[in-house]
Design an enzyme around this catalytic site. Structure first.
Site, PDB file in Angstrom:
ATOM      1  N   PHE A  65      -1.569  16.092   4.393  1.00 51.00           N
ATOM      2  CA  PHE A  65      -1.940  15.468   3.132  1.00 51.00           C
ATOM      3  C   PHE A  65      -0.717  15.413   2.224  1.00 51.00           C
ATOM      4  O   PHE A  65      -0.182  16.451   1.833  1.00 51.00           O
ATOM      5  CB  PHE A  65      -3.085  16.219   2.456  1.00 51.00           C
ATOM      6  N   ARG A 119       1.297  12.215  -8.809  1.00 51.26           N
ATOM      7  CA  ARG A 119       1.678  10.818  -8.551  1.00 51.26           C
ATOM      8  C   ARG A 119       3.122  10.554  -8.985  1.00 51.26           C
ATOM      9  O   ARG A 119       3.815   9.712  -8.432  1.00 51.26           O
ATOM     10  CB  ARG A 119       0.772   9.853  -9.328  1.00 51.26           C
ATOM     11  N   ASP A 147      -3.938   5.414   6.657  1.00 51.87           N
ATOM     12  CA  ASP A 147      -4.415   6.647   7.273  1.00 51.87           C
ATOM     13  C   ASP A 147      -5.394   6.266   8.397  1.00 51.87           C
ATOM     14  O   ASP A 147      -4.973   5.893   9.480  1.00 51.87           O
ATOM     15  CB  ASP A 147      -5.036   7.486   6.145  1.00 51.87           C
ATOM     16  N   GLU A 159       0.842  -1.208   0.000  1.00 53.17           N
ATOM     17  CA  GLU A 159       0.000   0.000   0.000  1.00 53.17           C
ATOM     18  C   GLU A 159       0.872   1.251   0.000  1.00 53.17           C
ATOM     19  O   GLU A 159       2.024   1.212   0.426  1.00 53.17           O
ATOM     20  CB  GLU A 159      -0.842   0.025   1.281  1.00 53.17           C
ATOM     21  N   ASP A 160       0.290   2.340  -0.446  1.00 53.32           N
ATOM     22  CA  ASP A 160       1.003   3.605  -0.397  1.00 53.32           C
ATOM     23  C   ASP A 160       0.990   4.190   1.014  1.00 53.32           C
ATOM     24  O   ASP A 160       2.011   4.610   1.535  1.00 53.32           O
ATOM     25  CB  ASP A 160       0.402   4.604  -1.401  1.00 53.32           C
TER      26      ASP A 160
HETATM   27  P1  5GP Z   1      -7.555   4.917   5.013  1.00 49.95           P
HETATM   28  O1  5GP Z   1      -8.625   3.954   4.657  1.00 49.95           O
HETATM   29  O2  5GP Z   1      -6.413   4.318   5.759  1.00 49.95           O
HETATM   30  O3  5GP Z   1      -8.111   6.141   5.705  1.00 49.95           O
HETATM   31  O4  5GP Z   1      -7.038   5.556   3.659  1.00 49.95           O
HETATM   32  C1  5GP Z   1      -6.211   4.906   2.808  1.00 49.95           C
HETATM   33  C2  5GP Z   1      -6.227   5.595   1.465  1.00 49.95           C
HETATM   34  O5  5GP Z   1      -6.525   6.991   1.591  1.00 49.95           O
HETATM   35  C3  5GP Z   1      -4.863   5.537   0.825  1.00 49.95           C
HETATM   36  O6  5GP Z   1      -4.681   4.368   0.085  1.00 49.95           O
HETATM   37  C4  5GP Z   1      -4.877   6.792  -0.042  1.00 49.95           C
HETATM   38  O7  5GP Z   1      -5.472   6.508  -1.264  1.00 49.95           O
HETATM   39  C5  5GP Z   1      -5.744   7.759   0.724  1.00 49.95           C
HETATM   40  N1  5GP Z   1      -4.959   8.708   1.535  1.00 49.95           N
HETATM   41  C6  5GP Z   1      -4.853   8.763   2.874  1.00 49.95           C
HETATM   42  N2  5GP Z   1      -4.024   9.745   3.273  1.00 49.95           N
HETATM   43  C7  5GP Z   1      -3.588  10.332   2.133  1.00 49.95           C
HETATM   44  C8  5GP Z   1      -2.665  11.407   1.877  1.00 49.95           C
HETATM   45  O8  5GP Z   1      -2.067  12.043   2.752  1.00 49.95           O
HETATM   46  N3  5GP Z   1      -2.460  11.704   0.565  1.00 49.95           N
HETATM   47  C9  5GP Z   1      -3.076  11.047  -0.451  1.00 49.95           C
HETATM   48  N4  5GP Z   1      -2.788  11.439  -1.691  1.00 49.95           N
HETATM   49  N5  5GP Z   1      -3.930  10.027  -0.242  1.00 49.95           N
HETATM   50  C10 5GP Z   1      -4.190   9.672   1.032  1.00 49.95           C
END
Ligand code: 5GP
Length: 174
Positions: free
Chosen positions: A150, A163, A101, A97-98
């Site tokens: 962010f 990206r 959050d 995963e990237d």
């Molecule tokens: P979660 O379900 O953990 O809240 O969110 C995961 C997804 O939210 C990540 O795979 C990504 O696509 C997006 N996301 C969360 N934080 C960021 C951020 O700081 N920047 C970006 N570009 N995407 C984020």
């Protein structure tokens, strides 16, 4: 409103960390094949760089789940947009995963993948924002823990842009 990107983690720092994680994974999976599952689109840059640094046999597959769009807050809604091409039954699966959050996306995804009977299931993320966690997720390999901001670059977008940045940056609005 205009925006600019401030460098948070340089290309050199990110590359060095990916090499270290690749080395660790190569040691941990010694004698086995690791099946990388990339979460599109954000995880793709990290997965390619990581895969190149793993020395045990590697196979790959991709899946896509609904994400943020232009909004920078998690909607909590997770939808499978593209499923894996191949079965993961009895495979040593490593989800790449990237960023983690709130943890909502990953907790849903991992549960769904676990139901498909992999031999093992682990998670590797380039970035982690622990302060933001709402749902607990067990992360096996983390590139960097970062503060609540962010971020873009290395696969992460803001409104589908940035990206391709070879570093991790924070979007700031002027
Ligand atoms: P979660 O379900 O953990 O809240 O969110 C995961 C997804 O939210 C990540 O795979 C990504 O696509 C997006 N996301 C969360 N934080 C960021 C951020 O700081 N920047 C970006 N570009 N995407 C984020």
């Amino acid at each position: 409103m205009s925006e600019h990107v401030r460098v948070l983690l340089s290309e050199e720092e990110v590359d060095a960390r990916i090499q270290a994680i690749g080395d660790q994974i190569s040691r941990d999976y010694e004698g086995r094949q690791v099946h990388l599952v990339c979460v599109l689109k954000g995880g793709s840059f990290f997965m390619c760089e990581l895969a190149k640094r793993i020395t045990v046999p590697v196979s790959l597959d991709f899946m896509s789940v609904s994400s943020y769009g232009k909004d920078t807050k998690s909607s909590g809604v997770v939808k499978i947009v593209k499923d894996l091409d191949e079965s993961i039954k009895d495979k040593d699966v490593l989800v790449v995963e990237d960023i983690v959050d709130s943890g909502r996306t990953l907790s849903y995804l991992l549960e769904m993948l676990r139901d498909r009977g992999p031999k093992s299931l682990r998670l590797c993320t380039l970035l982690d924002k622990p302060e933001r966690r709402v749902v607990e997720v067990n992360v096996d390999y983390t590139g960097f823990e970062i503060p609540d901001a962010f971020v873009v670059g290395y696969g992460l977008d803001y409104d589908q842009r940035y990206r391709n940045l070879p570093y991790i940056g924070v979007v700031e609005f002027d």
